[in-house]
Enzyme design. Structure first.
Site, short mmCIF file in Angstrom:
data_model
loop_
_atom_site.label_atom_id
_atom_site.label_comp_id
_atom_site.label_asym_id
_atom_site.label_seq_id
_atom_site.Cartn_x
_atom_site.Cartn_y
_atom_site.Cartn_z
N ASN A 1 0.78 -1.17 0.02
CA ASN A 1 -0.03 -0.01 0.05
C ASN A 1 0.83 1.50 -0.17
OD1 ASN A 1 -2.50 1.42 0.12
ND2 ASN A 1 -1.98 2.08 2.50
N HIS A 58 0.69 5.13 1.19
CA HIS A 58 -0.03 5.76 2.15
C HIS A 58 0.74 7.25 2.02
CE1 HIS A 58 -2.52 6.90 5.60
NE2 HIS A 58 -1.17 7.31 6.13
#
Length: 188
Positions: free
Chosen positions: A103, A105
């Site tokens: 991911n 972020h």
């Protein structure tokens, strides 16, 4: 060659960065599928590039979103890249693709991560807290939101006259390269 599935929810600029890096030979990968949890420009970017797409609308599937993702992603997928994907995925999905989901972020985790910390919420929180630096983090996805092992981070300064919008643009300026470099680190 790394077989990627990219998950998107918005404009798809990080998806575009991956596609561009592949096109110029900077990333030895292939995007097998782009999945969105809402209708968004990221899907259109993939369609224009003739990459297979799938819409799994979070409003329709709600609790079944992760199950729909499980049914859509082939077992031989090497890496799932959450590039601006805003839905939370469940334990069974994470377990099936353990250590194969990353991911991006928009903060320097562990600061300003977790449920509710996405997009402009993150940049507002960084400025409100009086931070002098921010940036982005690429990390492995675990059951705990934004708590997985960090792969790579990039920093930007938080300026005294920053607005959340200005900070967001500066962070986005380092996101693309950070994501590409993170994927390259994972190619074995």
């Amino acid at each position: 060659m790394l077989k990627l599935v990219v998950l998107v929810s918005g404009g798809g600029t990080n998806l575009q960065a991956i596609m561009d890096a592949i096109t110029v030979g900077d990333l030895d990968a292939n995007i097998a599928l782009v999945i969105a949890d809402r209708e968004c420009y990221g899907l259109e970017r993939a369609r224009l590039a003739k990459i297979p797409t799938k819409l799994i609308d979070r409003k329709i599937y709600k609790e079944q979103l992760s199950q729909q993702l499980l049914e859509s992603i082939a077992e031989d997928c090497d890496l799932i890249v959450m590039a601006g994907f805003l839905s939370i995925i469940n334990k069974s999905f994470i377990n099936k693709f353990e250590n194969r989901i990353i991911n991006l972020h928009p903060s320097l985790l562990p600061k300003f991560g977790g449920v509710g910390m996405w997009g402009m919420n993150v940049h507002k929180a960084v400025i409100t807290a009086g931070e002098t630096k921010s940036g982005c983090t690429v990390h492995y996805v675990t059951e705990d939101v934004d708590a997985g092992q960090i792969i790579l981070q990039s920093e930007v300064a938080v300026l005294s006259d920053d607005t959340p919008e200005l900070l967001q643009k500066r962070v986005l300026g380092v996101e693309h390269n950070t994501l590409i470099q993170s994927i390259k680190k994972l190619i074995i």
